[in-house]
Design a protein around this motif. Sequence first.
Motif, PDB file in Angstrom:
ATOM      1  N   LEU A 180       0.967  -1.157   0.001  1.00 42.55           N
ATOM      2  CA  LEU A 180       0.053   0.085  -0.048  1.00 42.55           C
ATOM      3  C   LEU A 180       0.753   1.191  -0.078  1.00 42.55           C
ATOM      4  O   LEU A 180       2.030   1.166   0.343  1.00 42.55           O
ATOM      5  CB  LEU A 180      -0.938   0.018   1.139  1.00 42.55           C
ATOM      6  CG  LEU A 180      -1.888  -1.325   1.212  1.00 42.55           C
ATOM      7  CD1 LEU A 180      -2.719  -0.859   2.604  1.00 42.55           C
ATOM      8  CD2 LEU A 180      -2.545  -1.449   0.009  1.00 42.55           C
ATOM      9  N   PRO A 181       0.303   2.500  -0.247  1.00 41.58           N
ATOM     10  CA  PRO A 181       1.100   3.693  -0.210  1.00 41.58           C
ATOM     11  C   PRO A 181       1.913   3.769   1.152  1.00 41.58           C
ATOM     12  O   PRO A 181       2.661   4.603   1.033  1.00 41.58           O
ATOM     13  CB  PRO A 181      -0.171   4.784  -0.553  1.00 41.58           C
ATOM     14  CG  PRO A 181      -1.062   4.104  -1.107  1.00 41.58           C
ATOM     15  CD  PRO A 181      -1.243   2.568  -0.669  1.00 41.58           C
ATOM     16  N   ASP A 182       1.306   3.257   2.152  1.00 40.43           N
ATOM     17  CA  ASP A 182       2.204   3.630   3.413  1.00 40.43           C
ATOM     18  C   ASP A 182       2.992   2.655   3.623  1.00 40.43           C
ATOM     19  O   ASP A 182       3.830   2.452   4.620  1.00 40.43           O
ATOM     20  CB  ASP A 182       0.977   3.648   4.767  1.00 40.43           C
ATOM     21  CG  ASP A 182       0.580   2.231   5.007  1.00 40.43           C
ATOM     22  OD1 ASP A 182       0.662   1.279   4.284  1.00 40.43           O
ATOM     23  OD2 ASP A 182      -0.379   2.464   5.726  1.00 40.43           O
ATOM     24  N   GLY A 183       3.346   1.642   2.714  1.00 42.65           N
ATOM     25  CA  GLY A 183       4.464   0.732   2.720  1.00 42.65           C
ATOM     26  C   GLY A 183       4.147  -0.420   3.321  1.00 42.65           C
ATOM     27  O   GLY A 183       4.840  -1.390   3.277  1.00 42.65           O
ATOM     28  N   SER A 184       2.935  -0.676   3.747  1.00 43.80           N
ATOM     29  CA  SER A 184       2.342  -1.978   4.218  1.00 43.80           C
ATOM     30  C   SER A 184       2.246  -3.239   3.387  1.00 43.80           C
ATOM     31  O   SER A 184       1.536  -2.754   2.423  1.00 43.80           O
ATOM     32  CB  SER A 184       1.461  -1.732   5.383  1.00 43.80           C
ATOM     33  OG  SER A 184       0.227  -1.147   4.795  1.00 43.80           O
ATOM     34  N   LEU A 185       2.324  -4.257   3.905  1.00 54.21           N
ATOM     35  CA  LEU A 185       1.624  -5.444   2.879  1.00 54.21           C
ATOM     36  C   LEU A 185       0.376  -5.717   3.173  1.00 54.21           C
ATOM     37  O   LEU A 185      -0.151  -5.802   4.616  1.00 54.21           O
ATOM     38  CB  LEU A 185       2.707  -6.672   3.595  1.00 54.21           C
ATOM     39  CG  LEU A 185       2.453  -8.114   2.870  1.00 54.21           C
ATOM     40  CD1 LEU A 185       2.766  -7.873   1.234  1.00 54.21           C
ATOM     41  CD2 LEU A 185       2.941  -8.906   3.687  1.00 54.21           C
ATOM     42  N   ALA A 186      -0.651  -5.907   2.145  1.00 50.27           N
ATOM     43  CA  ALA A 186      -1.913  -6.036   2.274  1.00 50.27           C
ATOM     44  C   ALA A 186      -2.419  -7.030   1.352  1.00 50.27           C
ATOM     45  O   ALA A 186      -2.147  -7.384   0.546  1.00 50.27           O
ATOM     46  CB  ALA A 186      -2.455  -4.579   2.105  1.00 50.27           C
ATOM     47  N   VAL A 187      -3.660  -7.514   1.857  1.00 51.02           N
ATOM     48  CA  VAL A 187      -4.412  -8.509   0.954  1.00 51.02           C
ATOM     49  C   VAL A 187      -5.299  -7.310   0.051  1.00 51.02           C
ATOM     50  O   VAL A 187      -5.851  -6.404   0.412  1.00 51.02           O
ATOM     51  CB  VAL A 187      -5.779  -9.161   2.140  1.00 51.02           C
ATOM     52  CG1 VAL A 187      -6.521 -10.096   0.864  1.00 51.02           C
ATOM     53  CG2 VAL A 187      -4.890 -10.002   2.843  1.00 51.02           C
ATOM     54  N   ILE A 188      -5.032  -7.702  -1.265  1.00 48.68           N
ATOM     55  CA  ILE A 188      -5.834  -6.866  -2.242  1.00 48.68           C
ATOM     56  C   ILE A 188      -6.626  -7.678  -3.065  1.00 48.68           C
ATOM     57  O   ILE A 188      -7.048  -8.811  -2.856  1.00 48.68           O
ATOM     58  CB  ILE A 188      -4.898  -6.100  -3.389  1.00 48.68           C
ATOM     59  CG1 ILE A 188      -3.898  -7.150  -3.769  1.00 48.68           C
ATOM     60  CG2 ILE A 188      -3.784  -5.228  -2.122  1.00 48.68           C
ATOM     61  CD1 ILE A 188      -3.083  -6.507  -5.086  1.00 48.68           C
TER      62      ILE A 188
END
Length: 233
Positions: A180-188
């Motif tokens: 994500l834009p904040d650098g975190s790993l996320a389910v998309i």
Amino acid sequence: MEKLYEGKAKVIYKTEEEDKVIVFFKDSATAFDATKKAEIEGKGVINNTISSLLFELLEKSGIKTHYIKKLSEREMLVWKAKRFDLEVVVRNITAGSLCKRLGLEEGLELKPPLVEFFYKNDQLHDPLICVEHIRLLNLAEDWQVQSMKEMALKTNQVLREFFKEHGLLLVDFKLEFGILPDGSLAVIDEISPDTCRLWDAKTREKLDKDRFRFDLGDLMEGYRRVLEKIQGG
Ligand code: U5P
């Protein structure tokens, strides 16, 4: 709206904000490398509704996702993500390509759940790959692969319990991940009966996209029953 990308079942549109995009759910259904195709009226609406509900559930359970909010019947507002070319599959019960590849019978419980990685590459038909292949192809850092696996297993716990409470068996599902834009790993991407195998817990009737893949009955009827059940029916 300016189109950023069009996939088989969804379109991604730009928004006025650089870090957010809109996911639009289409009615197209495809299977077997898009050799089987159909337009199924209302599928996009139902998949957006189910996906939004499940992303809200994951967020509430402390699992980071790209989801911001449902905007309309077919549109979801999400954080713009840098996607990994990986599909992460979690399996609780044997089915699908696992049975075909290893010669297993369908419907056997997997304890502990199985996590598999597939290389998202149309030309290569999304092959199954291992951690060493991910490293070789530079698809993700080792720690990111480890985090994806942990997040996929936590997602499995949350979804499995939720579906069980609503009379459904979560056989298996596919997740995609991004940064994500904040650098975190996320389910998309999405979580819907297009990307999960869901069986009626009592009858084991298949209510997911296997209905379309193998002509097992009306797709929308299955998807509507999933939605009714998870909405409390
Ligand atoms: N799956 C997808 N997209 C794919 C491949 C698989 O969503 O491109 C999902 C299936 O719907 C199933 C799970 O829930 O991943 C495992 O699929 P398979 O490897 O058994 O075909």
